[in-house]
Design a protein around this motif. Structure first.
Motif, short mmCIF file in Angstrom:
data_model
loop_
_atom_site.label_atom_id
_atom_site.label_comp_id
_atom_site.label_asym_id
_atom_site.label_seq_id
_atom_site.Cartn_x
_atom_site.Cartn_y
_atom_site.Cartn_z
N PHE A 1 -9.45 -15.92 0.93
CA PHE A 1 -10.59 -16.59 -0.33
C PHE A 1 -10.98 -18.01 -0.63
O PHE A 1 -11.13 -18.29 -1.80
CB PHE A 1 -9.91 -15.81 -1.61
N GLN B 1 -16.31 -20.72 0.13
CA GLN B 1 -16.57 -19.70 -1.07
C GLN B 1 -18.12 -19.34 -0.09
O GLN B 1 -18.91 -20.82 0.02
CB GLN B 1 -17.01 -20.59 -1.61
N SER C 1 -22.80 -11.51 -1.16
CA SER C 1 -22.89 -10.34 -0.34
C SER C 1 -23.78 -9.04 -0.16
O SER C 1 -24.17 -9.21 -1.12
CB SER C 1 -21.69 -9.76 -0.45
N HIS D 1 -14.29 -9.99 11.28
CA HIS D 1 -14.10 -11.14 10.28
C HIS D 1 -13.54 -12.41 11.52
O HIS D 1 -13.14 -13.73 10.92
CB HIS D 1 -13.26 -10.96 9.53
N ALA E 1 -16.20 -14.76 4.11
CA ALA E 1 -16.04 -14.61 3.29
C ALA E 1 -16.68 -12.84 2.68
O ALA E 1 -15.88 -11.88 2.30
CB ALA E 1 -16.63 -15.22 1.72
N TRP E 2 -17.68 -12.63 3.00
CA TRP E 2 -17.99 -10.84 3.68
C TRP E 2 -17.43 -10.16 4.23
O TRP E 2 -17.08 -9.32 3.25
CB TRP E 2 -19.44 -11.49 3.71
N GLU F 1 -13.98 -10.14 4.90
CA GLU F 1 -12.36 -10.71 3.70
C GLU F 1 -12.79 -9.80 2.14
O GLU F 1 -11.98 -9.01 2.69
CB GLU F 1 -12.42 -12.08 3.47
N GLN F 2 -14.28 -9.72 2.13
CA GLN F 2 -14.02 -9.10 0.89
C GLN F 2 -14.08 -7.13 1.35
O GLN F 2 -13.57 -6.66 0.65
CB GLN F 2 -15.10 -9.04 -0.44
N ARG F 3 -15.19 -7.03 2.33
CA ARG F 3 -14.79 -5.19 2.47
C ARG F 3 -13.64 -5.06 3.12
O ARG F 3 -13.34 -4.58 2.78
CB ARG F 3 -15.56 -5.41 3.48
N ARG G 1 -10.69 -5.53 1.92
CA ARG G 1 -10.04 -5.98 1.06
C ARG G 1 -10.29 -4.73 0.81
O ARG G 1 -8.84 -4.10 -0.83
CB ARG G 1 -10.35 -6.99 0.16
N GLN G 2 -11.18 -4.65 0.21
CA GLN G 2 -12.09 -3.22 -0.15
C GLN G 2 -11.56 -1.86 0.29
O GLN G 2 -11.06 -0.88 -0.42
CB GLN G 2 -13.28 -3.29 -0.56
#
Length: 215
Positions: free
Chosen positions: A27, A30, A35, A61, A99-100, A102-104, A106-107
């Motif tokens: 994270f 930035q 996303s 990723h 970032a997108w 990594e966010q996905r 984690r989700q």
């Protein structure tokens, strides 16, 4: 960008170290754009589907980690300021993708690949060498790499369950951006790599995808 051209070699190395940390630490990057998945509803997925999608997003990723390193290595050794600026602009957009993804991941209850530092180092070295050879070769390497990425994204889009609009939205926007990067590199004077070199790049990319799918 004018001030950036006045940086000393040591300054540039410190900036590269900072970028490496922002790429590899969780994270840290930035995104400049939200996303594409933010407007999509979470789909109902079974355990096997969730695990598979997480593996695919982990591959993507790591691909973005490699792209970030490649661009930073090329920017470090690029001869022409306009080429350096093009590399740095592309690297900024890759931060969004990083970032997108990594966010996905984690989700989906998973994590990025533990092999990312290794792939970052290898990609940075390749990018720096390409930049030392010539700007045209460096730009050509970008185009060839982005072609490989687009092929991977097409394959992953076929495997993503139809109901998973979140992952699909991310990959579709990434595909559009990567295709633009490839075309821009060729328009800027990049050489078109011959088929044997592209085949070698394909084989190397398979090593990355096989290892990062699970770890």
């Amino acid at each position: 960008m004018a001030n950036d051209r006045q940086y000393s070699p040591v300054d540039r190395l410190l900036l590269q170290a900072d970028m490496a940390l922002r790429t590899l630490l969780p994270f840290s990057g930035q995104p400049s754009r939200p996303s594409p998945a933010i407007v999509e509803q979470e789909a109902e997925l079974d355990t096997q589907q969730t695990r598979h999608i997480a593996g695919l997003m982990r591959i993507n990723h790591t691909g973005e980690v490699c792209a970030q390193a490649l661009y930073q290595g090329q920017a470090l050794t690029a001869r022409l300021p306009r080429v350096r600026e093009a590399m740095e602009h592309a690297a900024d957009e890759e931060i969004d993708h990083l970032a997108w993804c990594e966010q996905r991941i984690r989700q989906l209850g998973s994590h990025p690949s533990v092999l990312n530092p290794l792939f970052y180092g290898l990609s940075f070295g390749v990018g720096a060498v390409a930049g030392l050879v010539s700007d045209r070769v460096s730009l050509g390497f970008v185009a060839a790499t982005e072609d490989q990425v687009v092929k991977h994204l097409d394959e992953h889009l076929e495997q993503i369950p139809e109901q998973d609009n979140k992952s699909r939205a991310i990959l579709e926007q990434m595909r559009s951006d990567e295709l633009e990067h490839a075309n821009s590199a060729l328009d800027a004077g990049g050489v078109r790599f011959p088929a044997p070199i592209k085949l070698g790049m394909t084989l190397l990319s398979k090593v990355m995808t096989k290892t990062t799918y699970r770890i």
